[in-house]
Enzyme design. Structure first.
Site, short mmCIF file in Angstrom:
data_model
loop_
_atom_site.label_atom_id
_atom_site.label_comp_id
_atom_site.label_asym_id
_atom_site.label_seq_id
_atom_site.Cartn_x
_atom_site.Cartn_y
_atom_site.Cartn_z
N GLY A 29 0.83 -1.21 0.00
CA GLY A 29 0.00 0.00 0.00
C GLY A 29 0.85 1.25 0.00
O GLY A 29 1.02 1.90 1.04
N TYR A 30 1.41 1.58 -1.16
CA TYR A 30 2.25 2.77 -1.29
C TYR A 30 1.52 3.87 -2.07
O TYR A 30 1.20 4.91 -1.54
CB TYR A 30 3.56 2.41 -2.03
CG TYR A 30 4.65 1.81 -1.18
CD1 TYR A 30 4.36 1.04 -0.06
CD2 TYR A 30 5.99 2.00 -1.51
CE1 TYR A 30 5.38 0.47 0.70
CE2 TYR A 30 7.02 1.45 -0.75
CZ TYR A 30 6.71 0.69 0.35
OH TYR A 30 7.72 0.14 1.10
N GLU B 172 12.02 -4.81 -4.01
CA GLU B 172 11.15 -4.94 -5.18
C GLU B 172 11.96 -4.80 -6.47
O GLU B 172 11.80 -5.57 -7.42
CB GLU B 172 10.04 -3.87 -5.13
CG GLU B 172 9.08 -3.98 -6.30
CD GLU B 172 7.90 -3.02 -6.19
OE1 GLU B 172 7.98 -2.04 -5.43
OE2 GLU B 172 6.89 -3.26 -6.89
C1 LIG Z 1 2.62 -3.43 -12.72
C2 LIG Z 1 2.46 -2.40 -11.65
C3 LIG Z 1 2.29 -2.82 -10.35
C4 LIG Z 1 2.13 -1.87 -9.35
N1 LIG Z 1 1.90 -2.33 -8.09
C5 LIG Z 1 1.76 -1.43 -7.10
C6 LIG Z 1 1.51 -1.89 -5.77
O1 LIG Z 1 1.36 -3.10 -5.52
N2 LIG Z 1 1.41 -0.98 -4.80
C7 LIG Z 1 1.55 0.36 -5.03
O2 LIG Z 1 1.50 1.12 -4.08
N3 LIG Z 1 1.74 0.83 -6.28
C8 LIG Z 1 1.84 -0.03 -7.32
N4 LIG Z 1 2.03 0.42 -8.60
C9 LIG Z 1 2.05 1.86 -8.86
C10 LIG Z 1 3.40 2.40 -9.26
O3 LIG Z 1 4.30 2.38 -8.19
C11 LIG Z 1 3.18 3.80 -9.81
O4 LIG Z 1 2.38 3.68 -10.97
C12 LIG Z 1 4.48 4.47 -10.18
O5 LIG Z 1 5.24 4.74 -9.04
C13 LIG Z 1 4.23 5.77 -10.95
O6 LIG Z 1 3.34 6.61 -10.29
P1 LIG Z 1 2.07 7.22 -11.05
O7 LIG Z 1 1.37 6.13 -11.74
O8 LIG Z 1 1.31 8.05 -10.09
O9 LIG Z 1 2.69 8.15 -12.19
P2 LIG Z 1 3.21 9.64 -12.02
O10 LIG Z 1 4.05 9.75 -10.81
O11 LIG Z 1 2.06 10.56 -12.15
O12 LIG Z 1 4.15 9.77 -13.28
C14 LIG Z 1 3.65 10.06 -14.59
C15 LIG Z 1 4.82 10.18 -15.53
O13 LIG Z 1 5.66 11.28 -15.14
C16 LIG Z 1 7.00 10.84 -14.97
N5 LIG Z 1 7.61 11.54 -13.83
C17 LIG Z 1 7.04 11.79 -12.63
N6 LIG Z 1 7.91 12.44 -11.83
C18 LIG Z 1 9.05 12.58 -12.53
C19 LIG Z 1 10.33 13.14 -12.25
N7 LIG Z 1 10.61 13.69 -11.06
N8 LIG Z 1 11.29 13.09 -13.21
C20 LIG Z 1 11.03 12.52 -14.42
N9 LIG Z 1 9.83 11.97 -14.75
C21 LIG Z 1 8.87 11.99 -13.82
C22 LIG Z 1 6.89 9.35 -14.66
O14 LIG Z 1 8.08 8.66 -15.01
C23 LIG Z 1 5.71 8.94 -15.53
O15 LIG Z 1 6.16 8.69 -16.84
C24 LIG Z 1 2.16 -0.48 -9.63
C25 LIG Z 1 2.30 -0.06 -10.96
C26 LIG Z 1 2.43 -1.01 -11.96
C27 LIG Z 1 2.53 -0.54 -13.37
#
Ligand SMILES: Cc1cc2nc3c(=O)[nH]c(=O)nc-3n(C[C@H](O)[C@H](O)[C@H](O)COP(=O)(O)OP(=O)(O)OC[C@H]3O[C@@H](n4cnc5c(N)ncnc54)[C@H](O)[C@@H]3O)c2cc1C
Length: 396
Positions: free
Chosen positions: A131-132, A250
């Site tokens: 739950g992150y 992870e």
């Molecule tokens: C297969 C899968 C499994 C997952 N499982 C889990 C889980 O079990 N638990 C959980 O908590 N989460 C989970 N996630 C979520 C995952 O951790 C997030 O999707 C990821 O951290 C990106 O966050 P976001 O989707 O909010 O995208 P955003 O943070 O909104 O990013 C959108 C885009 O902007 C870019 N970006 C953002 N900030 C920056 C920066 N500072 N510099 C350059 N580029 C940037 C990103 O690279 C991305 O391309 C999972 C995701 C996937 C795809």
């Protein structure tokens, strides 16, 4: 060396005596076992196999025996994995708990927590989710706002907020949950980790559908959930370093090419079968070249992975897990692009899979799944940021 040979023989004999015949066949997707209280075994032999491997402590072979492992050293673990792979038996369990949460609880938990949580994880009796991410906190995870307040009368935290993209939340027993416990501190300093029973009143989940057709993601809603203070992992307000450590586990997991041995197609074999075999070599020269490059990349990354394990044994926890996650997830995407090209229309199986062989039926879904690997566990852009800052020392 002799010790390893003896151990390999011991493992082979044990497998011959204990592995049900069906567990030597390739595993269809629907027969995967993730364990936990909600597991519904599609294949009864998979349950027998899980229980037998668990009894040996071999689901978490490097963990100490008191926590349900087998206390094996890294050479023995390698021998164990190789023997299972060589003899072609199915993995008995896939488990985020064993790969990610367990090692983190082992490092930061108190004795009571370790004894309470680890043996059940090591036996596949509980399933865990992470739950992150929240609607307003993904890449910028530290801006999370799920709130926990201590009720001093009952010694429970009261948790309210929402998580998103939580893999397998609807099938899990516990949530490894980041919460904000101090709203006045700087954003990295007011975070804590709570281990939340998914059966608690006020926890609900809502599945989200993926392009791979599966829906392993969920939204998780926490509404005034009461969590015993005994489920706080580590110190209050010091959860950020614990959170980062679990992300390292992870990324280390995602940086491996053969995490589960569950579906790990050898491209050169597929190419010879589907595109032509010329004296034991792939007939198409251009394809041979591309496959060789991909196989070399993955082999090199696997060797780097081994080096990292040695460094970890020496007490370091290197940033290389980030580099490996970045590189391996790209190589993995390249691999499944190639696989689909090789298989042609045999790589398009999605539903109604009767006309596909077991090793063909997963190709399209794995291809789609490979696309999300560069997002989960932190996006590739974020890995590059970490490498730039922490490894190369570049300015912000
Ligand atoms: C297969 C899968 C499994 C997952 N499982 C889990 C889980 O079990 N638990 C959980 O908590 N989460 C989970 N996630 C979520 C995952 O951790 C997030 O999707 C990821 O951290 C990106 O966050 P976001 O989707 O909010 O995208 P955003 O943070 O909104 O990013 C959108 C885009 O902007 C870019 N970006 C953002 N900030 C920056 C920066 N500072 N510099 C350059 N580029 C940037 C990103 O690279 C991305 O391309 C999972 C995701 C996937 C795809």
């Amino acid at each position: 060396m002799d010790v390893c040979m003896n151990f390999a023989e011991e493992v082979s004999q044990w497998i011959a005596d204990n592995c049900p015949d069906e567990m030597f066949t390739p595993m269809p997707v629907i027969e995967e076992v993730w364990g936990g209280r909600k597991e519904q075994f599609v294949n009864a032999d998979a349950k027998v196999w899980l229980e037998r491997v668990a009894e040996q402590g071999w689901l978490a072979p490097s963990w100490p025996k008191e926590y349900g492992g087998a206390g094996l050293d890294s050479d023995q673990v390698k021998t164990l994995k190789n023997t299972f792979k060589t003899l072609g038996c199915r993995p008995a369990l896939m488990s985020l708990g064993i790969w990610m949460m367990g090692p983190t609880i082992m490092e930061f938990g108190n004795d009571e927590q370790k004894l309470r949580f680890l043996p059940d994880i090591a036996a596949g009796k509980t399933r865990w989710c992470q739950g992150y991410s929240e609607p307003g906190a993904g890449s910028d995870l530290a801006s999370l706002s799920c709130k926990a307040e201590l009720d001093t009368e009952t010694n429970e935290y009261v948790v309210s907020g929402q998580k998103v993209w939580t893999s397998y939340a609807d099938k899990s027993d516990y949530l490894f949950c980041l919460v904000r416990t101090d709203f006045n501190a700087s954003k990295h300093n007011g975070i804590s980790v709570l281990l939340i029973d998914m059966e608690s009143q006020g926890v609900s989940t809502q599945p989200i559908r993926l392009i791979s057709g599966a829906s392993h993601f969920c939204e998780v809603f926490l509404d005034q959930v009461r969590v015993p203070a005994a489920n706080l992992l580590g110190e209050i307000n010091h959860g950020w370093s614990i959170a980062k450590r679990m992300l390292e586990h992870e990324r280390k997991m995602m940086g491996q090419s053969d995490l589960t041995d569950n579906y790990n197609p050898v491209l050169s074999d597929f190419a010879k079968r589907y595109q032509g075999d010329e004296n034991g070599r792939i007939a198409d020269l251009a394809l041979r070249d591309r496959i060789a490059n991909n196989e070399i990349d993955i082999a090199a990354l696997d060797l780097t992975n081994l080096r990292i394990k040695e460094e970890i044994k020496a007490g370091e926890f290197p940033i290389a897990s980030t580099t490996l996650k970045y590189a391996m997830t790209l190589a993995y995407q390249d691999k499944f692009e190639l696989l689909l090209e090789i298989l042609g229309n045999k790589g398009l199986g999605w539903e109604d899979l009767q006309s596909f062989l077991t090793d063909e039926e997963r190709a399209a879904r794995e291809f789609a799944f490979s696309k999300i690997q560069t997002i989960g566990g932190g996006t590739s852009e974020i890995q590059l940021n970490i490498i730039a800052k922490r490894l190369l020392g570049l300015p912000d």
